[in-house]
Design an enzyme around this catalytic site. Sequence first.
Site, PDB file in Angstrom:
ATOM      1  N   ASP A   7      -8.334  -8.609  16.962  1.00  0.00           N
ATOM      2  CA  ASP A   7      -8.463  -7.255  17.501  1.00  0.00           C
ATOM      3  C   ASP A   7      -9.918  -6.832  17.269  1.00  0.00           C
ATOM      4  O   ASP A   7     -10.667  -7.507  16.548  1.00  0.00           O
ATOM      5  CB  ASP A   7      -7.490  -6.324  16.784  1.00  0.00           C
ATOM      6  CG  ASP A   7      -7.629  -4.879  17.207  1.00  0.00           C
ATOM      7  OD1 ASP A   7      -7.817  -4.614  18.407  1.00  0.00           O
ATOM      8  OD2 ASP A   7      -7.579  -4.001  16.320  1.00  0.00           O
ATOM      9  N   ASP A   9     -11.430  -2.932  17.077  1.00  0.00           N
ATOM     10  CA  ASP A   9     -11.636  -1.750  16.231  1.00  0.00           C
ATOM     11  C   ASP A   9     -10.753  -1.809  14.998  1.00  0.00           C
ATOM     12  O   ASP A   9      -9.534  -1.973  15.092  1.00  0.00           O
ATOM     13  CB  ASP A   9     -11.354  -0.478  17.035  1.00  0.00           C
ATOM     14  CG  ASP A   9     -12.333  -0.314  18.178  1.00  0.00           C
ATOM     15  OD1 ASP A   9     -13.544  -0.320  17.925  1.00  0.00           O
ATOM     16  OD2 ASP A   9     -11.887  -0.198  19.328  1.00  0.00           O
ATOM     17  N   GLY A  50      -5.803   2.916  23.626  1.00  0.00           N
ATOM     18  CA  GLY A  50      -6.704   3.144  24.753  1.00  0.00           C
ATOM     19  C   GLY A  50      -7.401   4.491  24.694  1.00  0.00           C
ATOM     20  O   GLY A  50      -6.790   5.512  24.382  1.00  0.00           O
ATOM     21  N   LYS A  87     -18.195   8.582  27.085  1.00  0.00           N
ATOM     22  CA  LYS A  87     -17.833   8.300  25.694  1.00  0.00           C
ATOM     23  C   LYS A  87     -18.182   6.868  25.321  1.00  0.00           C
ATOM     24  O   LYS A  87     -18.673   6.588  24.215  1.00  0.00           O
ATOM     25  CB  LYS A  87     -16.335   8.575  25.489  1.00  0.00           C
ATOM     26  CG  LYS A  87     -15.846   8.327  24.065  1.00  0.00           C
ATOM     27  CD  LYS A  87     -15.181   6.979  23.955  1.00  0.00           C
ATOM     28  CE  LYS A  87     -14.850   6.630  22.528  1.00  0.00           C
ATOM     29  NZ  LYS A  87     -14.242   5.281  22.404  1.00  0.00           N
TER      30      LYS A  87
END
Length: 287
Positions: A7, A9, A50, A87
Amino acid sequence: MPALIFDCDGVLADTERDGHLPAFNETFEEFGLPVRWSDEEYAEKVKVGGGKERMRTLLTPDFVAAAGLPADPAALAEQVAGWHRRKTEIYTGIIRSGGIPPRPGVWRVAMEAYEAGWTLAVASTSAEASVRSVLELAMGPELAAHFSVFAGDVVPRKKPAPDIYAFAVHRLGLDPAHAVAIEDSRNGMLSALGAGLACAVTTSAYTQEEDFTEASLVVTSLGDPPPEETVTRVLSDPLGAHPGPWVVLADLAALLPDGGGAGSTASGPSAAGAPGSAPPGPDPRSH
């Protein structure tokens, strides 16, 4: 050969609190939106897979009216997509500034897997540009080039749905029973398990209290030997991998039904410095 799928983050770097949260809030400020997420509020938002999906949790009728947003669903979706693009730009700038360090052991274990011939990949529901920036931070550009990246909207459903891992193993031509996922959240763990992968968990800032009962191994981090000297603490080890003060590739191979086959022979603190090896590049933390 087996595969190691990270993964992004919370696994490659603990990016949520000091990366994504300020990037969301700066975006809200730039667009004049009447919201700033606190640390406590964001601890709940990270349970939504998400970035666009987290932004959409704002869109109550009262918020849409207060922010002067369009009521038309298509126009509103385009608005959210615009927020998310900005962002992502802010977030990748934060990552490239070097203010968020890689998590202990990720480069070391990835290098060990690379040298043992394992397939390397990242599977994340974050935007691909964000994922690639963290991957290069954690691995350095040369080792990062040996990773396949599966990210963003390549699948319709985000974690905890198994879609991203199922997509990754399909594209890589893997048997999921020969792949280990490294996750930091319950949603990520459920995604990996749902696709048939073994899952090791390294808990992160927002996930330490989550339920990882189904994971094959749960540790505080992968850990690192001196000079970094970060010792892992084992929280759950139902398969009896028995990692030492830091997790090595053989510990992760032990989570596979066949022990990882020929790719699981590496042992000790790291195989990266083995005589005759030609690693793609130095540990990025030394830069």
